[in-house]
Scaffold this motif. Structure first.
Motif, PDB file in Angstrom:
ATOM      1  N   GLY A  17      14.824 -38.534 -31.661  1.00  0.00           N
ATOM      2  CA  GLY A  17      13.664 -38.923 -30.865  1.00  0.00           C
ATOM      3  C   GLY A  17      13.696 -38.262 -29.505  1.00  0.00           C
ATOM      4  O   GLY A  17      14.759 -38.095 -28.919  1.00  0.00           O
ATOM      5  N   ILE A  18      12.523 -37.820 -29.041  1.00  0.00           N
ATOM      6  CA  ILE A  18      12.397 -37.255 -27.702  1.00  0.00           C
ATOM      7  C   ILE A  18      11.056 -37.660 -27.114  1.00  0.00           C
ATOM      8  O   ILE A  18      10.134 -38.027 -27.831  1.00  0.00           O
ATOM      9  CB  ILE A  18      12.515 -35.706 -27.666  1.00  0.00           C
ATOM     10  CG1 ILE A  18      11.433 -35.050 -28.536  1.00  0.00           C
ATOM     11  CG2 ILE A  18      13.889 -35.246 -28.051  1.00  0.00           C
ATOM     12  CD1 ILE A  18      11.364 -33.537 -28.361  1.00  0.00           C
ATOM     13  N   THR A  19      10.980 -37.597 -25.785  1.00  0.00           N
ATOM     14  CA  THR A  19       9.702 -37.747 -25.087  1.00  0.00           C
ATOM     15  C   THR A  19       9.451 -36.454 -24.315  1.00  0.00           C
ATOM     16  O   THR A  19      10.394 -35.763 -23.909  1.00  0.00           O
ATOM     17  CB  THR A  19       9.701 -38.928 -24.103  1.00  0.00           C
ATOM     18  OG1 THR A  19      10.725 -38.730 -23.131  1.00  0.00           O
ATOM     19  CG2 THR A  19       9.920 -40.243 -24.827  1.00  0.00           C
ATOM     20  N   ILE A  97       6.800 -29.667 -29.391  1.00  0.00           N
ATOM     21  CA  ILE A  97       8.215 -29.555 -29.747  1.00  0.00           C
ATOM     22  C   ILE A  97       8.396 -30.282 -31.071  1.00  0.00           C
ATOM     23  O   ILE A  97       8.132 -31.490 -31.170  1.00  0.00           O
ATOM     24  CB  ILE A  97       9.143 -30.134 -28.658  1.00  0.00           C
ATOM     25  CG1 ILE A  97       8.927 -29.395 -27.339  1.00  0.00           C
ATOM     26  CG2 ILE A  97      10.607 -30.014 -29.105  1.00  0.00           C
ATOM     27  CD1 ILE A  97       9.745 -29.924 -26.182  1.00  0.00           C
ATOM     28  N   ALA A  98       8.822 -29.521 -32.079  1.00  0.00           N
ATOM     29  CA  ALA A  98       8.976 -30.044 -33.437  1.00  0.00           C
ATOM     30  C   ALA A  98      10.425 -29.891 -33.885  1.00  0.00           C
ATOM     31  O   ALA A  98      11.131 -28.986 -33.432  1.00  0.00           O
ATOM     32  CB  ALA A  98       8.045 -29.297 -34.386  1.00  0.00           C
ATOM     33  N   PRO A  99      10.876 -30.761 -34.795  1.00  0.00           N
ATOM     34  CA  PRO A  99      12.245 -30.632 -35.284  1.00  0.00           C
ATOM     35  C   PRO A  99      12.415 -29.366 -36.119  1.00  0.00           C
ATOM     36  O   PRO A  99      11.476 -28.900 -36.753  1.00  0.00           O
ATOM     37  CB  PRO A  99      12.442 -31.888 -36.141  1.00  0.00           C
ATOM     38  CG  PRO A  99      11.079 -32.356 -36.488  1.00  0.00           C
ATOM     39  CD  PRO A  99      10.169 -31.878 -35.398  1.00  0.00           C
ATOM     40  N   GLY A 100      13.627 -28.819 -36.091  1.00  0.00           N
ATOM     41  CA  GLY A 100      13.944 -27.640 -36.890  1.00  0.00           C
ATOM     42  C   GLY A 100      14.009 -26.389 -36.047  1.00  0.00           C
ATOM     43  O   GLY A 100      13.301 -26.251 -35.052  1.00  0.00           O
ATOM     44  N   ARG A 101      14.921 -25.514 -36.435  1.00  0.00           N
ATOM     45  CA  ARG A 101      15.079 -24.231 -35.760  1.00  0.00           C
ATOM     46  C   ARG A 101      15.406 -23.171 -36.802  1.00  0.00           C
ATOM     47  O   ARG A 101      16.029 -23.458 -37.818  1.00  0.00           O
ATOM     48  CB  ARG A 101      16.212 -24.299 -34.724  1.00  0.00           C
ATOM     49  CG  ARG A 101      15.847 -25.151 -33.550  1.00  0.00           C
ATOM     50  CD  ARG A 101      16.789 -25.190 -32.410  1.00  0.00           C
ATOM     51  NE  ARG A 101      17.916 -24.300 -32.421  1.00  0.00           N
ATOM     52  CZ  ARG A 101      18.954 -24.412 -31.614  1.00  0.00           C
ATOM     53  NH1 ARG A 101      18.996 -25.395 -30.738  1.00  0.00           N
ATOM     54  NH2 ARG A 101      19.953 -23.572 -31.659  1.00  0.00           N
ATOM     55  N   VAL A 115       6.398 -33.953 -30.751  1.00  0.00           N
ATOM     56  CA  VAL A 115       5.719 -34.396 -29.529  1.00  0.00           C
ATOM     57  C   VAL A 115       4.831 -33.262 -29.013  1.00  0.00           C
ATOM     58  O   VAL A 115       5.146 -32.079 -29.185  1.00  0.00           O
ATOM     59  CB  VAL A 115       6.725 -34.834 -28.433  1.00  0.00           C
ATOM     60  CG1 VAL A 115       7.427 -36.114 -28.846  1.00  0.00           C
ATOM     61  CG2 VAL A 115       7.719 -33.759 -28.122  1.00  0.00           C
ATOM     62  N   ARG A 116       3.715 -33.645 -28.401  1.00  0.00           N
ATOM     63  CA  ARG A 116       2.743 -32.668 -27.897  1.00  0.00           C
ATOM     64  C   ARG A 116       2.228 -33.088 -26.536  1.00  0.00           C
ATOM     65  O   ARG A 116       2.107 -34.278 -26.257  1.00  0.00           O
ATOM     66  CB  ARG A 116       1.562 -32.537 -28.851  1.00  0.00           C
ATOM     67  CG  ARG A 116       1.902 -31.991 -30.200  1.00  0.00           C
ATOM     68  CD  ARG A 116       0.680 -32.004 -31.134  1.00  0.00           C
ATOM     69  NE  ARG A 116       1.018 -31.502 -32.431  1.00  0.00           N
ATOM     70  CZ  ARG A 116       1.500 -32.235 -33.433  1.00  0.00           C
ATOM     71  NH1 ARG A 116       1.683 -33.527 -33.255  1.00  0.00           N
ATOM     72  NH2 ARG A 116       1.794 -31.679 -34.595  1.00  0.00           N
ATOM     73  N   ASP A 117       1.885 -32.090 -25.727  1.00  0.00           N
ATOM     74  CA  ASP A 117       1.261 -32.339 -24.435  1.00  0.00           C
ATOM     75  C   ASP A 117       0.449 -31.098 -24.086  1.00  0.00           C
ATOM     76  O   ASP A 117       0.640 -30.030 -24.678  1.00  0.00           O
ATOM     77  CB  ASP A 117       2.304 -32.618 -23.361  1.00  0.00           C
ATOM     78  CG  ASP A 117       1.741 -33.349 -22.147  1.00  0.00           C
ATOM     79  OD1 ASP A 117       0.502 -33.600 -22.110  1.00  0.00           O
ATOM     80  OD2 ASP A 117       2.507 -33.650 -21.222  1.00  0.00           O
TER      81      ASP A 117
END
Length: 124
Positions: A17-19, A97-101, A115-117
């Motif tokens: 989880g992130i903000t 920012i999405a999970p995975g690289r 998360v999006r902004d």
């Protein structure tokens, strides 16, 4: 020759989880610098990819960037986008920012909600 390797382990159930907040931009020469405040809210490091787009009012994309992000605690990453060929005007910078690289196997990523902004940008 000496080799140093990190040893990473996870103890117990991990949650991702992130903000994302405090999105801002600054023009520097032929680049648009993008800053954000990212805070880990889960128990696992957030290993993901930041994707930025500069769009005009019609939705046309004028610039993009893609960068790996690792949030073990709180970070304030800076990204750069080339804007030398972007005409003056009003735009919107969208950051996701999405999970995975690309450089990590999917099974080592603890998933988290994307998360999006976005923020208004005026280029002179």
């Amino acid at each position: 020759m000496r080799t140093i390797l990190p040893v990473l382990y996870r103890k117990g159930k991990q949650q991702g989880g992130i903000t994302l907040s405090a999105l801002s931009t600054e023009r520097r020469g032929d680049s648009l610098l993008v800053r954000a405040h990212v805070e880990r809210t889960g128990t696992a490091a957030a290993l993901g990819t930041a994707r930025g787009e500069l769009v005009d009012s019609t939705g046309t994309v004028h610039g993009t960037f893609l960068a790996p992000v690792s949030a073990y605690y709180v970070i304030d990453p800076r990204f750069a986008m080339g804007i030398a060929s972007v005409p003056p005007g009003r735009y919107r910078l969208r950051l996701e920012i999405a999970p995975g690289r690309r450089d990590l196997a999917p099974e080592v990523i603890v998933p988290f909600t994307t998360v999006r902004d976005s923020v208004a940008v005026e280029l002179h």
